[in-house]
Design an enzyme around this catalytic site. Structure first.
Site, PDB file in Angstrom:
ATOM      1  N   GLY A 124     -10.171   0.887   5.581  1.00  0.00           N
ATOM      2  CA  GLY A 124      -9.393   1.709   6.513  1.00  0.00           C
ATOM      3  C   GLY A 124     -10.156   2.971   6.894  1.00  0.00           C
ATOM      4  O   GLY A 124     -11.386   3.043   6.764  1.00  0.00           O
ATOM      5  N   ASN A 176     -11.587  14.386  11.011  1.00  0.00           N
ATOM      6  CA  ASN A 176     -10.584  15.109  10.210  1.00  0.00           C
ATOM      7  C   ASN A 176     -10.655  16.613  10.435  1.00  0.00           C
ATOM      8  O   ASN A 176      -9.823  17.362   9.924  1.00  0.00           O
ATOM      9  CB  ASN A 176     -10.721  14.778   8.711  1.00  0.00           C
ATOM     10  CG  ASN A 176     -11.906  15.463   8.060  1.00  0.00           C
ATOM     11  OD1 ASN A 176     -12.830  15.924   8.734  1.00  0.00           O
ATOM     12  ND2 ASN A 176     -11.899  15.547   6.748  1.00  0.00           N
ATOM     13  N   LEU A 191      -9.692   7.437  -4.426  1.00  0.00           N
ATOM     14  CA  LEU A 191      -9.590   8.480  -3.393  1.00  0.00           C
ATOM     15  C   LEU A 191      -8.193   9.106  -3.369  1.00  0.00           C
ATOM     16  O   LEU A 191      -8.026  10.263  -2.992  1.00  0.00           O
ATOM     17  CB  LEU A 191      -9.886   7.883  -2.004  1.00  0.00           C
ATOM     18  CG  LEU A 191     -11.298   8.107  -1.466  1.00  0.00           C
ATOM     19  CD1 LEU A 191     -12.352   7.659  -2.429  1.00  0.00           C
ATOM     20  CD2 LEU A 191     -11.480   7.417  -0.125  1.00  0.00           C
ATOM     21  N   LYS A 200      -6.358  10.509  12.291  1.00  0.00           N
ATOM     22  CA  LYS A 200      -7.809  10.735  12.347  1.00  0.00           C
ATOM     23  C   LYS A 200      -8.492   9.943  13.464  1.00  0.00           C
ATOM     24  O   LYS A 200      -9.420  10.447  14.094  1.00  0.00           O
ATOM     25  CB  LYS A 200      -8.451  10.374  11.000  1.00  0.00           C
ATOM     26  CG  LYS A 200      -8.098  11.352   9.887  1.00  0.00           C
ATOM     27  CD  LYS A 200      -8.803  10.963   8.610  1.00  0.00           C
ATOM     28  CE  LYS A 200      -8.247  11.750   7.441  1.00  0.00           C
ATOM     29  NZ  LYS A 200      -8.871  11.404   6.170  1.00  0.00           N
TER      30      LYS A 200
HETATM   31  P1  NDP Z   1      -5.609   3.273   5.872  1.00  0.00           P
HETATM   32  O1  NDP Z   1      -4.164   3.014   6.096  1.00  0.00           O
HETATM   33  O2  NDP Z   1      -6.513   3.529   7.030  1.00  0.00           O
HETATM   34  O3  NDP Z   1      -6.261   2.003   5.076  1.00  0.00           O
HETATM   35  C1  NDP Z   1      -5.601   1.452   3.975  1.00  0.00           C
HETATM   36  C2  NDP Z   1      -6.506   0.431   3.283  1.00  0.00           C
HETATM   37  O4  NDP Z   1      -5.898   0.050   2.047  1.00  0.00           O
HETATM   38  C3  NDP Z   1      -6.724  -0.858   4.077  1.00  0.00           C
HETATM   39  O5  NDP Z   1      -8.045  -1.276   3.846  1.00  0.00           O
HETATM   40  C4  NDP Z   1      -5.696  -1.818   3.431  1.00  0.00           C
HETATM   41  O6  NDP Z   1      -6.073  -3.165   3.528  1.00  0.00           O
HETATM   42  C5  NDP Z   1      -5.784  -1.380   1.992  1.00  0.00           C
HETATM   43  N1  NDP Z   1      -4.587  -1.677   1.174  1.00  0.00           N
HETATM   44  C6  NDP Z   1      -3.360  -1.121   1.279  1.00  0.00           C
HETATM   45  N2  NDP Z   1      -2.543  -1.584   0.304  1.00  0.00           N
HETATM   46  C7  NDP Z   1      -3.300  -2.459  -0.432  1.00  0.00           C
HETATM   47  C8  NDP Z   1      -3.025  -3.263  -1.579  1.00  0.00           C
HETATM   48  N3  NDP Z   1      -1.822  -3.261  -2.166  1.00  0.00           N
HETATM   49  N4  NDP Z   1      -4.020  -4.013  -2.088  1.00  0.00           N
HETATM   50  C9  NDP Z   1      -5.250  -4.017  -1.502  1.00  0.00           C
HETATM   51  N5  NDP Z   1      -5.559  -3.281  -0.405  1.00  0.00           N
HETATM   52  C10 NDP Z   1      -4.592  -2.518   0.117  1.00  0.00           C
HETATM   53  O7  NDP Z   1      -5.652   4.477   4.818  1.00  0.00           O
HETATM   54  P2  NDP Z   1      -6.848   5.535   4.612  1.00  0.00           P
HETATM   55  O8  NDP Z   1      -8.121   4.769   4.621  1.00  0.00           O
HETATM   56  O9  NDP Z   1      -6.688   6.655   5.539  1.00  0.00           O
HETATM   57  O10 NDP Z   1      -6.532   6.088   3.136  1.00  0.00           O
HETATM   58  C11 NDP Z   1      -6.858   5.327   1.979  1.00  0.00           C
HETATM   59  C12 NDP Z   1      -6.636   6.173   0.741  1.00  0.00           C
HETATM   60  O11 NDP Z   1      -7.571   7.236   0.680  1.00  0.00           O
HETATM   61  C13 NDP Z   1      -5.260   6.821   0.654  1.00  0.00           C
HETATM   62  O12 NDP Z   1      -4.805   6.715  -0.691  1.00  0.00           O
HETATM   63  C14 NDP Z   1      -5.515   8.270   1.001  1.00  0.00           C
HETATM   64  O13 NDP Z   1      -4.588   9.150   0.413  1.00  0.00           O
HETATM   65  C15 NDP Z   1      -6.897   8.458   0.399  1.00  0.00           C
HETATM   66  N6  NDP Z   1      -7.683   9.561   0.993  1.00  0.00           N
HETATM   67  C16 NDP Z   1      -8.057  10.595   0.176  1.00  0.00           C
HETATM   68  C17 NDP Z   1      -8.828  11.638   0.664  1.00  0.00           C
HETATM   69  C18 NDP Z   1      -9.227  12.744  -0.278  1.00  0.00           C
HETATM   70  O14 NDP Z   1      -9.711  13.786   0.209  1.00  0.00           O
HETATM   71  N7  NDP Z   1      -9.102  12.573  -1.573  1.00  0.00           N
HETATM   72  C19 NDP Z   1      -9.255  11.696   2.071  1.00  0.00           C
HETATM   73  C20 NDP Z   1      -8.847  10.544   2.841  1.00  0.00           C
HETATM   74  C21 NDP Z   1      -8.069   9.534   2.308  1.00  0.00           C
HETATM   75  P3  NDP Z   1      -5.755  -4.032   4.862  1.00  0.00           P
HETATM   76  O15 NDP Z   1      -6.813  -3.689   5.845  1.00  0.00           O
HETATM   77  O16 NDP Z   1      -5.821  -5.448   4.406  1.00  0.00           O
HETATM   78  O17 NDP Z   1      -4.376  -3.632   5.313  1.00  0.00           O
END
Ligand code: NDP
Length: 275
Positions: free
Chosen positions: A133, A90, A219, A69
């Site tokens: 993220g 997206n 999400l 994205k």
């Molecule tokens: P990114 O990889 O961009 O971001 C991941 C985020 O999760 C970061 O803030 C990271 O923190 C945090 N994180 C990961 N593991 C942990 C953990 N164990 N504990 C705490 N924080 C954690 O992913 P996206 O933002 O693209 O996606 C996030 C979620 O949203 C996914 O599950 C995705 O499937 C879902 N999604 C759903 C959509 C829908 O239409 N339903 C659309 C878009 C996304 P840090 O910065 O510290 O690494």
């Protein structure tokens, strides 16, 4: 490509479990639109070439998912306002003049699911968003625009949450906190925008931060309740759901960007929830 049918695709890596081809085929059938939509695995290093190839061979639009994205944001010629703020695209549409238009339908998709499908009013509510993220970037603007009484953002890596606070300052105030410092606060709506659920993990949330009558929204979506949904129910949430509704709603908005026709989402959501 078939000249009579407009070609669309979702690019991502990995992409094999994408529900988007099913959703868009259902929208096309329902609205009588003649489109073909396929899922294509595209590694980040091949993204720019794959976009060029797709449009050169007559393609009309692309959805981009993890991890493409942010790259898509840099690839397009024109951005919608909401895509500008989110820093992520997206939905890409080929415009008549040959330019590529980039949009982000994630935020409006979440709001549609929360407000229309779950019938929640966000005005005056205390909202907590977990994660900073790509998904968080897409939803913060629309959430701030829905007039909550406060919006708190927590991320494992605090600097990323601070960066988002600065970006979204023109739209509204974000209070950045840490997981540890949440103890003692309460929220009406907690949105999990981390990817923790994808590996069956739960962000380190303290107990008793969900207000009475509170709602939890993950999400992520999966066949079984996610760790966060289960946590929400244990903490007394009246509703604790996954992001399947958002997935369908963001797809409907993308379909509208491309075809100028808004599909009905209810039956598609029902069918997907059955499987
Ligand atoms: P990114 O990889 O961009 O971001 C991941 C985020 O999760 C970061 O803030 C990271 O923190 C945090 N994180 C990961 N593991 C942990 C953990 N164990 N504990 C705490 N924080 C954690 O992913 P996206 O933002 O693209 O996606 C996030 C979620 O949203 C996914 O599950 C995705 O499937 C879902 N999604 C759903 C959509 C829908 O239409 N339903 C659309 C878009 C996304 P840090 O910065 O510290 O690494």
């Amino acid at each position: 490509m078939n000249n009579n049918i407009d070609e669309y695709a979702v690019f991502g890596y990995p992409i094999n479990h994408s529900l988007s081809p099913y959703i868009h085929a259902a929208f096309a059938k329902q609205t009588g639109q003649s489109i073909n939509y396929q899922a294509i695995e595209v590694k980040p290093e091949n993204f720019t070439q794959a976009v060029k190839d797709f449009f050169n061979s007559g393609g009309k639009g692309i959805n981009c998912t993890v991890p493409l994205k942010e790259m898509a944001f840099d690839e397009v010629d024109v951005l919608s306002e909401r895509a500008k703020f989110s820093g992520a695209v997206n939905t890409i549409k080929l415009m008549e003049n040959g330019d590529l238009f980039g949009d982000n339908t994630d935020g409006v998709g979440l709001l549609k699911d929360l407000m229309d499908n779950l019938e929640l009013s966000l005005a005056g509510k205390r909202i907590l968003v977990l994660g900073a993220g790509g998904a968080a970037r897409g939803i913060l603007g629309p959430l701030l625009n829905s007039a909550p009484s406060s919006l708190c953002l927590v991320n494992r890596t605090e600097s990323k949450a601070q960066a988002l606070k600065s970006i979204f300052e023109p739209i509204g105030e974000i209070n950045v906190s840490t997981f540890n410092n949440l103890t003692g606060s309460t929220f009406d709506l907690i949105i999990n925008a981390t990817s923790a659920s994808l590996s069956a993990n739960l962000p380190p949330l303290p107990s008793q931060i969900l207000a009475e009558g509170g709602v939890c929204y993950d999400l992520a979506y999966s066949k079984h309740a996610t760790a966060f949904m289960t946590w929400g129910l244990k903490e007394g949430a009246v509703t604790s759901v996954d992001g399947l509704g958002m997935l369908v709603e963001q797809a409907a908005q993308a379909f509208y960007v491309w075809r100028n026709v808004m599909p009905d989402t209810i039956n598609v959501r029902r069918e997907l929830a059955k499987n």
